[in-house]
Design an enzyme around this catalytic site. Structure first.
Site, short mmCIF file in Angstrom:
data_model
loop_
_atom_site.label_atom_id
_atom_site.label_comp_id
_atom_site.label_asym_id
_atom_site.label_seq_id
_atom_site.Cartn_x
_atom_site.Cartn_y
_atom_site.Cartn_z
N VAL A 94 0.88 -1.17 0.00
CA VAL A 94 0.00 0.00 0.00
C VAL A 94 0.91 1.21 0.00
O VAL A 94 2.08 1.13 0.38
CB VAL A 94 -0.97 0.02 1.21
CG1 VAL A 94 -2.01 -1.08 1.09
CG2 VAL A 94 -0.23 -0.08 2.52
N SER A 95 0.40 2.35 -0.44
CA SER A 95 1.26 3.51 -0.65
C SER A 95 1.66 4.25 0.62
O SER A 95 2.71 4.87 0.67
CB SER A 95 0.58 4.49 -1.60
OG SER A 95 0.39 3.87 -2.85
N THR A 96 0.82 4.20 1.65
CA THR A 96 1.12 4.94 2.88
C THR A 96 0.87 4.07 4.11
O THR A 96 0.13 3.09 4.05
CB THR A 96 0.26 6.21 3.01
OG1 THR A 96 -1.10 5.82 3.18
CG2 THR A 96 0.40 7.12 1.80
#
Length: 182
Positions: free
Chosen positions: A8-10
């Site tokens: 996931v990006s964050t």
């Protein structure tokens, strides 16, 4: 072994959906990164790439979770292929054990990269419009109440730059940029 990879990006984003999917597919081990996919410099991806061995299968929810551009995708899959490790992307139904699967991987990788570039283009266009209307001013600057006194102590040689950055919870680039203003 079946090895799952999740990204996931964050740190705030949730991995549960991907975890459930991979567990339902019977993966034996899962590696999870909470980092941007624009680079392959991700700790869990590196660990996974070192861990996999002959006969393993790496399974991802979708290509975009594994790599964000075609070059990185193909390089990663090639490294897996050299170790005789299969790559499977569930969403795109890609299996690299077949020539058709490798071809489809290339096509879907290019589409994922194009999608990412479109997203960035739309984001930049939206920011430009908001700026022209005076509604976008960027993120708020970091204002630390102890900045001035800490800089005075640092300049006087009472503390090191590293100690000052730690006290202010700032990265070096931010610290030195702020110091220039005094």
């Amino acid at each position: 072994m079946k090895i799952g990879y999740i990204r996931v990006s964050t740190a705030e984003q949730n991995t549960i959906r991907q975890e459930i999917l991979l567990r339902d597919l019977g993966v034996d081990e899962i590696y999870i990164d909470k980092a941007s996919g624009k680079s392959t410099d991700r700790p869990e991806l590196k660990r996974m790439m070192e861990y996999v061995r002959y006969g393993d299968t790496v399974i991802v929810e979708s290509i975009s979770r594994f790599a964000r551009n075609t070059k990185d995708l193909l390089e990663l899959v090639d490294k897996l292929r050299q170790k005789e490790v299969e790559f499977v992307s569930k969403k795109e139904a890609i299996d690299t054990t077949t020539p058709t699967g490798v071809f489809m991987l290339t096509i879907f990788g290019a589409v994922a990269q194009l999608e990412r570039e479109y997203i960035l283009q739309r984001q930049n266009e939206g920011i430009a419009i908001a700026k022209s209307q005076g509604r976008y001013k960027g993120r708020k600057p970091i204002e630390h109440p102890d900045l001035k006194s800490t800089v005075v102590q640092w300049r006087a040689g009472e503390i090191t730059a590293t100690a000052a950055m730690k006290r202010l919870d700032m990265k070096p680039s931010t610290f030195y940029r702020k110091v220039k203003k005094f």
